[in-house]
Write a protein that holds these residues in place. Structure first.
Motif, PDB file in Angstrom:
ATOM      1  N   GLY A   4      11.738   0.209   6.039  1.00  0.00           N
ATOM      2  CA  GLY A   4      10.627  -0.016   6.947  1.00  0.00           C
ATOM      3  C   GLY A   4      10.125   1.234   7.642  1.00  0.00           C
ATOM      4  O   GLY A   4       9.583   1.144   8.744  1.00  0.00           O
ATOM      5  N   ALA A   5      10.324   2.396   7.094  1.00  0.00           N
ATOM      6  CA  ALA A   5       9.873   3.644   7.711  1.00  0.00           C
ATOM      7  C   ALA A   5       8.365   3.739   7.647  1.00  0.00           C
ATOM      8  O   ALA A   5       7.750   3.490   6.626  1.00  0.00           O
ATOM      9  N   THR A   6       7.747   4.098   8.832  1.00  0.00           N
ATOM     10  CA  THR A   6       6.304   4.273   8.911  1.00  0.00           C
ATOM     11  C   THR A   6       5.966   5.738   8.798  1.00  0.00           C
ATOM     12  O   THR A   6       6.836   6.608   9.001  1.00  0.00           O
ATOM     13  N   PRO A   7       4.712   6.071   8.535  1.00  0.00           N
ATOM     14  CA  PRO A   7       4.336   7.495   8.493  1.00  0.00           C
ATOM     15  C   PRO A   7       4.625   8.228   9.787  1.00  0.00           C
ATOM     16  O   PRO A   7       5.014   9.393   9.777  1.00  0.00           O
ATOM     17  N   ALA A   8       4.421   7.524  10.908  1.00  0.00           N
ATOM     18  CA  ALA A   8       4.697   8.174  12.197  1.00  0.00           C
ATOM     19  C   ALA A   8       6.172   8.509  12.328  1.00  0.00           C
ATOM     20  O   ALA A   8       6.548   9.572  12.849  1.00  0.00           O
ATOM     21  N   MET A   9       7.026   7.609  11.908  1.00  0.00           N
ATOM     22  CA  MET A   9       8.460   7.873  11.963  1.00  0.00           C
ATOM     23  C   MET A   9       8.832   9.044  11.071  1.00  0.00           C
ATOM     24  O   MET A   9       9.685   9.855  11.427  1.00  0.00           O
ATOM     25  N   VAL A  10       8.160   9.130   9.875  1.00  0.00           N
ATOM     26  CA  VAL A  10       8.442  10.240   8.979  1.00  0.00           C
ATOM     27  C   VAL A  10       8.057  11.559   9.633  1.00  0.00           C
ATOM     28  O   VAL A  10       8.788  12.554   9.565  1.00  0.00           O
ATOM     29  N   THR A  54      -2.920  16.770   5.860  1.00  0.00           N
ATOM     30  CA  THR A  54      -3.963  15.861   5.420  1.00  0.00           C
ATOM     31  C   THR A  54      -4.401  14.979   6.583  1.00  0.00           C
ATOM     32  O   THR A  54      -3.709  14.889   7.618  1.00  0.00           O
ATOM     33  N   PRO A  55      -5.564  14.326   6.456  1.00  0.00           N
ATOM     34  CA  PRO A  55      -5.968  13.386   7.528  1.00  0.00           C
ATOM     35  C   PRO A  55      -4.937  12.295   7.766  1.00  0.00           C
ATOM     36  O   PRO A  55      -4.771  11.836   8.897  1.00  0.00           O
ATOM     37  N   LYS A  56      -4.257  11.903   6.757  1.00  0.00           N
ATOM     38  CA  LYS A  56      -3.234  10.884   6.927  1.00  0.00           C
ATOM     39  C   LYS A  56      -2.093  11.404   7.786  1.00  0.00           C
ATOM     40  O   LYS A  56      -1.562  10.668   8.645  1.00  0.00           O
ATOM     41  N   ALA A  57      -1.716  12.672   7.574  1.00  0.00           N
ATOM     42  CA  ALA A  57      -0.652  13.258   8.398  1.00  0.00           C
ATOM     43  C   ALA A  57      -1.104  13.425   9.844  1.00  0.00           C
ATOM     44  O   ALA A  57      -0.323  13.193  10.791  1.00  0.00           O
TER      45      ALA A  57
END
Length: 639
Positions: A561-567, A582-585
């Motif tokens: 359940g890891a989210t991008p924010a957690m990464v 990137t914009p996603k980051a």
């Protein structure tokens, strides 16, 4: 008109290597010639002593002598001598070793001046076996091999060859004295098939044939033991076969009359390994087809018996109309498109070159030197190496009764590998070539390219040279008689062909190859159909990508359940830098900041609640002032 006194000449006298060189002409000293023109050269030749039409360095060939004569006659310059590419040389048909031609066509760019004497100048430089009939102008792109639509061959042989009782004693005969031909005829009659036409026109009854035993035949395959070879030992046959194969291999890779490569080795195709020894002896017979009385190992007494046997056959055997009809029935089975891998050497049944189209194959009776002869005329698009000779050999075996009637059908079966007899090359010659498609398209430019202007000269050459030479050579050297002694069931196992298992299933192999070819083809159809196929392919690819990503996320050791924010938070915690900004980051970092603020607010609220709880607990532990006053009042009252 070409009529030379070579019909009765011995074989040694017609050896091209032994012919004296022609006197050089004045054209040899010319360094430059006139303009070159594309022509079709018509020529006739006697193939005895030559290793075929096609040029092979180190061996006497028709093309080698013809090119040399053209150079000496001034038709080919010295600069272009030895290079067929520079003069666009091409032949209409390739004849094999020892095969003649009544009208061969060669196309090339030659210097014609002076035109009136070109043919005479060329013939003056040629050996006596080759003669140029004339030439015709053609277009610059004309190619004799590519533009040749059909080729007609003739094969002549004496009528006594079809006598089933001639030349049967000696080779291939068992100890009981029953000939292989009689045993084959009896086996054919017992099986219910039509026996070969072999009735002799006299009152004496034929000798009773030995019935073949079927009790100890064993399994229905090729597991048979080779039979003794009679007069010639198998070891000696194999040795001669190897020597002949080495000589032909040194001469180069032969081609068929259309230019396709065909390997010419003295090997034969058999279905099972147990037939190798027998088939090797049969291959030795094939490469020794043209043995003569002077080269044969038979003693003079046996040769004399052969001549007496032939004389007796001529007196008693009559080639009647029924024999001719039976022969034409056998030859008609070759007409149409069939697989002829068993009628050549070293060619697979799956090779497209094995399929050939025969337009017509007919026989007629003729007279040479007062004796009856049979002429076989075959017309086809193209022929492979030894194909016509093997077709004639198979037809002779069927008509004589040596081979059952079903053998011809089995030999044309692409699923079976069989050894077929090959008739001598003496009676075979190229009769005519056809250029119908060329005449239809380009005939108006330089006139039609036909055989008619030279037909009279070619017929005269056939009647006075070819026919007479073939008849004289056969009578002198016993070529057909010696070949008949080897065309027996003891060598070729005709009566066992129907019991041999097929070597392959051509229909199944063709179906598999067709399915594989269709699978490799690109999708065809309308644009909308192609668009739908492309879209469905993209959807399938996207589904596969999502599934692969899900599998990567769910593999052991991955955070659940890891989210991008957690990464991003983990990367900052451990000092790791992202691979790409990137914009996603950036959005993940913004979400992480919001999460941190919310988490800080939660921590502050929890801290305030804890402080309030502590204060409440302290207040509960301290005594109340009102209670102390009440205690004092009660104490005073009590006192």
């Amino acid at each position: 008109m070409f009529v030379k006194d070579i019909a009765d000449a011995p074989v040694d006298a017609l050896n091209p290597a032994a012919a004296p060189p022609a006197a050089p002409s004045a054209a040899e000293d010319k360094k430059k010639g006139g303009p070159k023109r594309k022509i079709a050269l018509h020529l006739a030749y006697l193939g005895i002593g030559y290793y075929g039409m096609q040029r092979n360095p180190g061996f006497p060939t028709i093309e080698a002598d013809l090119e040399s004569a053209l150079v000496k006659a001034g038709a080919i310059s010295e600069q272009n001598a030895g290079s067929f590419v520079k003069i666009h040389w091409s032949r209409a048909a390739r004849t094999d070793k020892g095969v003649s031609a009544a009208c061969q066509v060669v196309s090339a760019k030659l210097m014609l001046e002076p035109k009136g004497t070109l043919v005479e100048r060329i013939n003056a430089q040629l050996p006596q076996q080759i003669h140029v009939l004339g030439f015709q102008r053609t277009t610059e792109g004309f190619d004799a091999r590519k533009f040749c639509d059909k080729r007609k061959y003739e094969y002549i042989l004496p009528a006594w060859v079809f006598d089933p009782e001639v030349c049967t004693k000696g080779r291939g005969q068992d100890s009981s004295g029953d000939t292989a031909a009689a045993a084959s005829t009896a086996a054919t009659s017992a099986s219910g098939t039509t026996a070969g036409f072999g009735a002799v026109q006299h009152s004496e009854a034929a000798a009773p044939a030995a019935q073949p035993s079927t009790a100890d035949d064993g399994p229905a395959d090729n597991a048979e033991q080779p039979e003794p070879a009679g007069d010639d030992e198998p070891a000696e046959l194999v040795a001669e076969a190897d020597a002949e194969a080495a000589a032909e291999a040194a001469a180069g890779d032969p081609q068929d009359d259309t230019g396709g490569e065909v390997d010419d080795n003295a090997a034969v195709k058999v279905s099972n390994k147990s037939e190798a020894a027998s088939a090797t002896a049969a291959a030795a017979i094939d490469v020794r087809q043209d043995q003569t009385a002077s080269s044969s190992r038979l003693d003079p007494q046996k040769l004399q018996r052969l001549r007496a046997d032939i004389a007796a056959s001529r007196s008693r055997f009559v080639f009647s109309t029924e024999h001719l009809q039976r022969l034409n029935q056998v030859l008609k089975q070759f007409e149409g498109t069939h697989n002829y891998h068993n009628f050549t050497l070293r060619l697979s049944a799956m090779d497209p070159q094995a399929r050939r189209y025969i337009i017509s194959f007919k026989a007629e009776l003729m007279d040479i030197k007062g004796q009856p002869w049979v002429k076989l005329v075959v017309l086809g698009q193209s022929f492979m190496l030894h194909q016509i000779r093997k077709m004639v050999g198979m037809a002779i075996a069927a008509v004589r009764g040596i081979a059952p009637a079903a053998c011809l059908r089995l030999a044309l079966d692409p699923d079976r590998d069989l050894t077929t007899p090959m008739a001598p090359a003496l009676g075979l010659f190229l009769d005519e070539t056809y250029f119908d498609a060329y005449n239809t398209r380009f005939g108006e430019l330089h006139g039609p390219l036909t055989f008619e202007p030279f037909r009279a000269a070619a017929e005269d050459f056939k009647r006075k040279v070819l026919y007479q030479h073939i008849a004289s050579s056969d009578e002198r050297e016993l070529i057909n008689a010696l070949w008949l002694r080897g065309c027996t069931d003891a060598y070729f196992k005709f009566t066992r062909w129907h019991r041999w298992r097929p070597a392959r299933s051509t229909a199944a192999l063709l179906a598999e190859s067709k399915q594989a070819a269709e699978a490799q083809k690109a999708p065809k159809g309308s644009y909308s159909k192609q668009l739908r196929q492309q879209q469905s392919k993209r959807h399938a690819d996207a589904s596969e990508q999502r599934l692969a990503k899900q599998q990567r996320l769910e593999r052991p050791g991955r955070l659940q359940g890891a989210t991008p924010a957690m990464v991003v938070g983990m990367q900052e915690t451990y000092g790791m830098q992202p691979h790409k900004d990137t914009p996603k980051a950036a959005q993940a970092r913004q979400e992480l900041q919001c999460m941190r603020q919310e988490h800080q607010q939660v921590l502050d609220e929890q801290q305030q609640q804890q402080q309030q709880q502590q204060q409440e607990q302290q207040q509960q532990l301290q005594p109340k002032p009102m209670v102390m006053q009440e205690v004092k009042a009660l104490a005073v009252t009590a006192a």
